[in-house]
Motif scaffolding. Sequence first.
Motif, PDB file in Angstrom:
ATOM      1  N   ARG A 136       1.885  79.400  20.295  1.00 35.98           N
ATOM      2  CA  ARG A 136       2.356  78.005  20.311  1.00 35.98           C
ATOM      3  C   ARG A 136       1.428  77.141  21.163  1.00 35.98           C
ATOM      4  N   ARG A 137       1.036  77.643  22.308  1.00 33.32           N
ATOM      5  CA  ARG A 137       0.189  76.852  23.212  1.00 33.32           C
ATOM      6  C   ARG A 137      -1.188  76.582  22.619  1.00 33.32           C
ATOM      7  N   VAL A 138      -1.730  77.561  21.894  1.00 32.35           N
ATOM      8  CA  VAL A 138      -3.028  77.353  21.243  1.00 32.35           C
ATOM      9  C   VAL A 138      -2.906  76.264  20.178  1.00 32.35           C
ATOM     10  N   LEU A 139      -1.843  76.341  19.363  1.00 34.22           N
ATOM     11  CA  LEU A 139      -1.663  75.340  18.303  1.00 34.22           C
ATOM     12  C   LEU A 139      -1.454  73.946  18.899  1.00 34.22           C
ATOM     13  N   VAL A 140      -0.656  73.866  19.946  1.00 35.85           N
ATOM     14  CA  VAL A 140      -0.405  72.560  20.587  1.00 35.85           C
ATOM     15  C   VAL A 140      -1.716  71.998  21.135  1.00 35.85           C
ATOM     16  N   SER A 141      -2.506  72.868  21.749  1.00 39.13           N
ATOM     17  CA  SER A 141      -3.796  72.433  22.285  1.00 39.13           C
ATOM     18  C   SER A 141      -4.706  71.911  21.168  1.00 39.13           C
ATOM     19  N   LEU A 142      -4.797  72.658  20.067  1.00 38.11           N
ATOM     20  CA  LEU A 142      -5.647  72.232  18.945  1.00 38.11           C
ATOM     21  C   LEU A 142      -5.109  70.955  18.303  1.00 38.11           C
ATOM     22  N   ALA A 143      -3.784  70.818  18.273  1.00 38.26           N
ATOM     23  CA  ALA A 143      -3.160  69.664  17.606  1.00 38.26           C
ATOM     24  C   ALA A 143      -3.321  68.361  18.395  1.00 38.26           C
ATOM     25  N   THR A 144      -3.797  68.458  19.649  1.00 35.13           N
ATOM     26  CA  THR A 144      -4.036  67.210  20.393  1.00 35.13           C
ATOM     27  C   THR A 144      -5.327  66.537  19.919  1.00 35.13           C
ATOM     28  N   GLY A 145      -6.186  67.299  19.242  1.00 38.54           N
ATOM     29  CA  GLY A 145      -7.444  66.723  18.762  1.00 38.54           C
ATOM     30  C   GLY A 145      -8.270  66.184  19.916  1.00 38.54           C
ATOM     31  N   ASN A 146      -8.345  66.979  20.953  1.00 39.58           N
ATOM     32  CA  ASN A 146      -8.974  66.494  22.182  1.00 39.58           C
ATOM     33  C   ASN A 146     -10.192  67.312  22.593  1.00 39.58           C
ATOM     34  N   ARG A 147     -10.767  68.052  21.660  1.00 44.21           N
ATOM     35  CA  ARG A 147     -11.947  68.842  21.994  1.00 44.21           C
ATOM     36  C   ARG A 147     -13.125  67.923  22.320  1.00 44.21           C
ATOM     37  N   ASP A 148     -13.946  68.341  23.279  1.00 45.64           N
ATOM     38  CA  ASP A 148     -15.181  67.615  23.564  1.00 45.64           C
ATOM     39  C   ASP A 148     -16.064  67.714  22.316  1.00 45.64           C
ATOM     40  N   GLU A 149     -16.452  66.579  21.757  1.00 44.71           N
ATOM     41  CA  GLU A 149     -17.289  66.629  20.551  1.00 44.71           C
ATOM     42  C   GLU A 149     -18.741  66.231  20.819  1.00 44.71           C
ATOM     43  N   GLY A 150     -19.116  66.279  22.091  1.00 43.80           N
ATOM     44  CA  GLY A 150     -20.505  65.997  22.442  1.00 43.80           C
ATOM     45  C   GLY A 150     -21.396  67.172  22.086  1.00 43.80           C
ATOM     46  N   THR A 151     -22.674  67.086  22.476  1.00 43.34           N
ATOM     47  CA  THR A 151     -23.597  68.178  22.171  1.00 43.34           C
ATOM     48  C   THR A 151     -24.238  68.727  23.443  1.00 43.34           C
ATOM     49  N   PHE A 152     -23.791  68.224  24.596  1.00 42.03           N
ATOM     50  CA  PHE A 152     -24.397  68.636  25.861  1.00 42.03           C
ATOM     51  C   PHE A 152     -24.015  70.065  26.223  1.00 42.03           C
ATOM     52  N   VAL A 153     -25.024  70.849  26.580  1.00 43.76           N
ATOM     53  CA  VAL A 153     -24.765  72.214  27.039  1.00 43.76           C
ATOM     54  C   VAL A 153     -25.076  72.293  28.531  1.00 43.76           C
ATOM     55  N   ASP A 154     -24.051  72.536  29.310  1.00 46.38           N
ATOM     56  CA  ASP A 154     -24.226  72.696  30.750  1.00 46.38           C
ATOM     57  C   ASP A 154     -24.467  74.181  31.006  1.00 46.38           C
TER      58      ASP A 154
END
Length: 304
Positions: A136-154
């Motif tokens: 449930r927590r994984v789905l809720v996390s994915l459903a926020t649509g809040n992933r960083d969509e940049g391309t920077f690699v630290d």
Amino acid sequence: FSAEQEAQALRKAMKGLGTDEDAIIETLTKLNVSQRQQVLITYKSTIGRDLIDDLKSELSGNFERVIIGLMTPTTMYDVHELRRALKGAGTDEGCLIEILASRTNAEIRHINENYKLQYGSTLEDDIVSDTSSLFRRVLVSLATGNRDEGTFVDEALAQQDAQALYEAGEKKWGTDEVQFMSILCTRNRCHLLRVFDVYRVIANKDITDSIKSEMSGDLEDALLAVVKCMRNKPAYFAERLYKSMKGLGTDDSTLIRVMVSRAEIDMLYIRREFLAMYGKSLHSFIKGDCSGDYRKVLLRLCGG
């Protein structure tokens, strides 16, 4: 493209005795999703009937599901599928994972807005009431649509993340799944690809093998889907299609959803990956697995 011409062609295919399924397939598969929406409106304004209702009354089974899917705007199609996965008989976890792990932030935001408008409850609330524990927590996390969509690699953070994943799984007794979730569900794609490379060096095995050995069930499926989508989305969909058809019986829901939802996005790449992964073309697989008008329309969507 003339919306009026196509509307008339569809009406002709359905009028009178019997239905001209070939004409319906021909007309709808040569149009793109926005053209089909124009035809929908024109059909109503020039013929005074509802095209979806007409199609539903003339068609049936899986063939009908494909055609109605094609007539549905992209976001709404995802919304309907998620709702079916949550509110149908039993939960279709595979569908939830597939959509939420593979769509972009913008797509997820549109899905959330339309879901609420359509059903009056939020997607998150329905996920929470229908699933449990870490899945449930994984789905809720994915459903926020809040992933960083940049391309920077630290680089320092990539080392740190890989180490954290190693310590959360392979290195300790028991698994700290939350650590996997927070890294896999929020970091950007370029960063994660680097994390996976570093992880392989530290753990001496691939991240997917670690997820398989450390987790099970829906949680395992969800995190594997995230990793696969980050690495190669068309390959992920190729695998979904392969699994929907191999062995006895066909998982029609998955087959239809992937064919309809990816037809105009990355079908060419999915076909290429399918051939590379399984040594047989997607076309030949569909041909051997389906029949009738259902097969015809899927082969048109597949192309090649």
